[in-house]
Design a protein around this motif. Structure first.
Motif, PDB file in Angstrom:
ATOM      1  N   GLU A  71       0.822  -1.210   0.000  1.00 58.47           N
ATOM      2  CA  GLU A  71       0.000   0.000   0.000  1.00 58.47           C
ATOM      3  C   GLU A  71       0.855   1.259   0.000  1.00 58.47           C
ATOM      4  OE1 GLU A  71      -3.173   2.255   3.007  1.00 58.47           O
ATOM      5  OE2 GLU A  71      -2.596   0.181   3.357  1.00 58.47           O
ATOM      6  N   LEU A  72       1.910   1.255   0.818  1.00 56.59           N
ATOM      7  CA  LEU A  72       2.723   2.458   0.978  1.00 56.59           C
ATOM      8  C   LEU A  72       3.902   2.508   0.020  1.00 56.59           C
ATOM      9  CD1 LEU A  72       2.852   2.648   4.902  1.00 56.59           C
ATOM     10  CD2 LEU A  72       1.413   3.987   3.350  1.00 56.59           C
ATOM     11  N   MET A  73       4.365   1.371  -0.450  1.00 55.33           N
ATOM     12  CA  MET A  73       5.550   1.313  -1.307  1.00 55.33           C
ATOM     13  C   MET A  73       5.223   0.426  -2.516  1.00 55.33           C
ATOM     14  SD  MET A  73       8.212   0.674   1.857  1.00 55.33           S
ATOM     15  CE  MET A  73       9.690   0.780   0.855  1.00 55.33           C
ATOM     16  N   PRO A  74       4.386   0.885  -3.431  1.00 60.91           N
ATOM     17  CA  PRO A  74       3.897   0.031  -4.532  1.00 60.91           C
ATOM     18  C   PRO A  74       4.959  -0.349  -5.545  1.00 60.91           C
ATOM     19  CG  PRO A  74       3.173   2.303  -4.843  1.00 60.91           C
ATOM     20  CD  PRO A  74       3.816   2.257  -3.496  1.00 60.91           C
ATOM     21  N   ASP A  75       6.107   0.305  -5.515  1.00 61.74           N
ATOM     22  CA  ASP A  75       7.153   0.022  -6.495  1.00 61.74           C
ATOM     23  C   ASP A  75       8.429  -0.407  -5.784  1.00 61.74           C
ATOM     24  OD1 ASP A  75       5.494   0.853  -8.687  1.00 61.74           O
ATOM     25  OD2 ASP A  75       5.895   2.943  -8.081  1.00 61.74           O
ATOM     26  N   GLY A  76       9.294  -1.072  -6.552  1.00 59.57           N
ATOM     27  CA  GLY A  76      10.598  -1.398  -6.021  1.00 59.57           C
ATOM     28  C   GLY A  76      10.675  -2.787  -5.407  1.00 59.57           C
ATOM     29  N   ARG A  77      11.873  -3.065  -4.879  1.00 62.88           N
ATOM     30  CA  ARG A  77      12.165  -4.379  -4.341  1.00 62.88           C
ATOM     31  C   ARG A  77      11.215  -4.745  -3.209  1.00 62.88           C
ATOM     32  NH1 ARG A  77      16.691  -7.571  -3.842  1.00 62.88           N
ATOM     33  NH2 ARG A  77      16.956  -7.064  -6.049  1.00 62.88           N
ATOM     34  N   ALA A  78      10.927  -3.802  -2.307  1.00 64.23           N
ATOM     35  CA  ALA A  78      10.064  -4.098  -1.172  1.00 64.23           C
ATOM     36  C   ALA A  78       8.681  -4.545  -1.635  1.00 64.23           C
ATOM     37  CB  ALA A  78       9.941  -2.879  -0.255  1.00 64.23           C
ATOM     38  N   ALA A  79       8.147  -3.911  -2.686  1.00 63.06           N
ATOM     39  CA  ALA A  79       6.829  -4.282  -3.194  1.00 63.06           C
ATOM     40  C   ALA A  79       6.853  -5.691  -3.766  1.00 63.06           C
ATOM     41  CB  ALA A  79       6.380  -3.284  -4.253  1.00 63.06           C
ATOM     42  N   HIS A  80       7.913  -6.035  -4.520  1.00 60.92           N
ATOM     43  CA  HIS A  80       8.032  -7.387  -5.077  1.00 60.92           C
ATOM     44  C   HIS A  80       8.120  -8.427  -3.964  1.00 60.92           C
ATOM     45  CE1 HIS A  80       8.238  -6.109  -9.207  1.00 60.92           C
ATOM     46  NE2 HIS A  80       9.298  -5.324  -8.994  1.00 60.92           N
ATOM     47  N   ASP A  81       8.884  -8.111  -2.913  1.00 59.99           N
ATOM     48  CA  ASP A  81       9.020  -9.058  -1.804  1.00 59.99           C
ATOM     49  C   ASP A  81       7.696  -9.219  -1.068  1.00 59.99           C
ATOM     50  OD1 ASP A  81      11.641  -9.490  -2.393  1.00 59.99           O
ATOM     51  OD2 ASP A  81      12.444  -8.123  -0.866  1.00 59.99           O
TER      52      ASP A  81
END
Length: 736
Positions: free
Chosen positions: A569-579
């Motif tokens: 919800e807060l970080m829709p893009d990037g490595r964290a979103a994929h994880d």
């Protein structure tokens, strides 16, 4: 009243016998007095005296005046050599004893009775002696006469001799044992020095100073101050180790006398008998405060040689004896206030304030203020700063907070670390100033590491609002607290993000070196929203990866799944979103039906941009859990996943089998047989669906090829004839 006794060798005494005896006494002598006096009745001529003196030579024999105490009463005993007795034999002497009530000597030094008028040179012709209603001093031993005599005596410096003599007598009185021996050719100077020492003491102390002007046995004398001749002392066989010896023919000994003794000698030099009385009033010689008393008197006299240590002793005496200090002492100390040390000025201020002496208190307060400023400027540690501030508070002296802060900052810059103790001892009114100064000093402290102990960091963290003004100090403090207290990391992170300047990213990396829990990571995201600091952006991925080991079990926890939702919800893009998406897929893979689970496994096992360690452990964990599902579920799952994922699952599931099963060894235990049969059934069901997985089929063909295994599988598939037929086809395909 006082009672008299005469003692000598007589042809016929009151009892009718001959020899040494009491020949006269005052009626009404206290019971036991005669027996108590008897041990003191002796006289032995010095060895240099003539053995058979003529009457004209008897005056050369030293007179012995003894003072001591018997049965609680003063004893004064004068012995004079008489030469021959009634029979013509030499060795006779006359002893005149006076036993008095203590009040008879009140205000009188016993040494003053050296030449008193009541002494007689010969025994009384009558056996009855009158009582003495009053003991009157003799002539020539008054203080004025003695002061004049000292000035003209020698050899050397008589005042140096007096100082050393006073030290020796004070030591004997203080210890309660030992003796001081005076050696001279004539008994007169001995008597005078005894008188001088007696006047140097307060009356009460002089009353305890027993003495004898002459004895032929100085080692055996019980008195504290003992006179003798050079020949007697030279012939003494055992010079007692605790005896201080003064040869009056040679003058003063070497070494420096105490302040007290030098002060006594100085009073005699200028005939300041009031000063002697003051010394005795402030502290008698056997009192440990005698040096303080001498220093206090020197300060009243404007003596510039008083040391800081002596001032401290005088201050302690003022504090201890405040109400008992004579009024003139306070008055005479005032002119010296501007040059006083801090302790003395403070003690004088407190006592003067108690006494209502406003002028003295005001002068002392000004001096205390000056000394506090000096102390703050010279402070080397934070506790010095706190102590100086405490002194100002005790004296009611206003203190500039900026001065306190500057002193504290300087101390911290030089490595002073006693912050907690300093704050505890600092007056409340300037405690904030000391703390502000300490924080300021940390900004450029050479020894910052030494100052920032764990305890100091925890203490400073309680005042985080002050730290914000000095990022150079705040960052190491917050880093220390965050690293040591995991429960405070989220709050500490907030404090760091509020700072303006400094290497915040490095601090955050240290604080979050150990990844947070899922709940802690979610709290961190909620606290700081999507505008996460770069050092924190990787925390969700690190958290997921840590939770994935071992076996991915924790990835299915509710807290982990909630974190995944929050991250997406807060970080829709990037490595964290994929994880986060991978974590959600893991949850579906182990809980959903075959079709959804297959899609989730394809997501986990496919190239989705997630952290490799997380993806690998998640796939392993999901495969392990799915291995426990029934053969029908697993076959349907395998049919639905992509070929690469199917191959990985097949490899993982065979790896889950016990080693004996994988190797095809026999015989197998019951559970091992069931695991093998179930996986072979999965292969057969998959073939029936028209899907093959070569590695699994190779393993199944080998596992079922043995006679016993074939029999066990035939029994396992008894109710599924179509699978038995598929097994025969599988085995036939492997036959050359």
């Amino acid at each position: 009243m006082a009672w008299q006794l005469h003692y000598t060798s007589a042809r016929r005494g009151p009892t009718g016998r001959a020899g040494f005896q009491f020949v006269a006494e005052t009626p009404g002598l206290p019971a036991g007095a005669r027996a108590a006096v008897t041990p003191y009745l002796s006289y032995r001529p010095p060895p240099e005296a003539p053995l058979s003196p003529a009457d004209s030579e008897l005056g050369l024999f030293p007179v012995s005046l003894l003072y001591d105490e018997v049965d609680g009463r003063p004893l004064l005993l004068r012995c004079q050599y008489l030469g021959r007795d009634y029979s013509g034999r030499y060795g006779n002497f006359f002893a005149h004893a006076v036993v008095a009530e203590p009040e008879e000597l009140e205000g009188l030094r016993p040494a003053e009775l050296w030449q008193a008028a009541h002494w007689t040179p010969l025994p009384a012709p009558e056996a009855v002696l009158d009582p003495l209603d009053e003991l009157n001093p003799g002539a020539g031993l008054d203080p004025e006469s003695l002061a004049e005599w000292i000035a003209d005596s020698g050899p050397g410096d008589p005042y140096a001799l007096l100082a050393h003599l006073v030290d020796a007598v004070a030591g004997v009185l203080g210890r309660g044992h030992g003796r001081v021996v005076l050696v001279a050719d004539d008994v007169e100077p001995i008597a005078r020095w005894i008188a001088v020492v007696s006047y140097s003491l307060p009356v009460a102390a002089a009353a305890r100073l027993s003495f004898v002007t002459y004895t032929a046995d100085p080692d055996g004398a019980a008195q504290r101050l003992v006179g003798t001749t050079p020949a007697v002392w030279a012939a003494a066989q055992n010079h007692a180790s605790h005896a201080a010896v003064f040869d009056l023919r040679q003058g003063a000994e070497g070494g420096r006398a105490s302040r007290f003794a030098r002060t006594v000698a100085g009073c005699w030099r200028v005939r300041d008998f009031g000063g002697l009385d003051t010394l005795g009033e402030l502290a008698p010689p056997n009192d440990p405060a005698q040096e303080a008393a001498a220093a206090l008197l020197a300060l009243c006299r404007g003596d510039a040689t008083v040391t800081a240590g002596e001032e401290g002793a005088a201050a302690e005496l003022l504090s201890r004896r405040g109400p008992g200090i004579p009024e003139w002492v306070w008055r005479d100390l005032v002119p010296g206030v501007p040059s006083m040390g801090l302790d003395l000025a403070l003690a004088l201020h407190e006592r003067a304030r108690e006494a209502g002496a406003a002028d003295v208190a005001r002068e002392c307060a000004l001096r205390v203020g000056e000394r506090v400023s000096d102390a703050l400027a010279e402070a080397t540690g934070l506790r010095d700063v706190a102590e100086a501030a405490g002194v100002a508070e005790r004296a009611g002296v206003p203190l500039d907070p900026a001065e306190v802060s500057a002193s504290a900052a300087r101390c911290v810059r030089h490595g002073s670390a006693e912050l907690r103790a300093a704050l505890a001892g600092c007056p409340a009114g300037v405690r904030d100033a000391l703390l502000d100064g300490a924080v300021t000093g940390l900004a450029d402290a050479e020894g910052r590491t030494a100052v920032l102990t764990p305890g100091n960091c925890d203490l400073l963290y309680e005042h985080a609002e002050r730290l914000r003004r000095v990022p150079a100090a705040a960052i190491p403090v917050l880093t220390s607290v965050g690293r040591r207290h995991p429960g405070r990391r989220t709050k500490v992170t907030g404090e760091l993000l509020r700072l303006d300047g400094g290497d915040i990213e490095a601090a955050l990396r240290k604080i979050w070196a150990t990844p947070p829990s899922a709940a802690e990571c979610a709290d961190l995201l909620d606290a700081h929203g999507p505008a996460v600091h770069p050092a924190l952006a990787g925390l969700p991925s690190r958290t997921f990866t840590r939770l994935a080991f071992p076996g991915g079990d924790a990835l299915a926890d509710p807290a982990t799944l909630r974190l995944a939702d929050r991250v997406r919800e807060l970080m829709p893009d990037g490595r964290a979103a994929h994880d986060a998406a991978l974590v959600q897929a893991y949850g579906k893979a182990i809980t959903a039906g075959p079709a959804r689970a297959a899609r989730a496994l394809d997501q986990i096992g496919g190239p989705g941009g997630a952290t490799p360690q997380l993806a690998g452990e998640a796939f392993t964990g999901a495969a392990r859990r799915l291995f426990l599902r029934p053969p029908g579920f697993r076959a349907e799952l395998l049919a639905a996943v992509s070929a690469p994922v199917r191959a990985r699952l097949g490899e993982q599931w065979t790896a889950e089998l016990p080693g004996r099963v994988r190797a095809g060894r026999t015989p197998l235990r019951g559970a091992e047989v069931e695991q093998r049969n179930a996986l072979v059934e999965v292969v057969l069901r998959l073939r029936k669906r028209g899907v093959t997985e070569p590695s699994l089929e190779t393993w199944a063909r080998a596992a079922a090829g043995r006679w016993l295994a074939a029999k066990q599988l035939d029994a396992h598939l008894a109710r599924r004839p179509e699978l038995r037929a598929e097994l025969r086809d599988l085995l036939a395909e492997g036959t050359p």
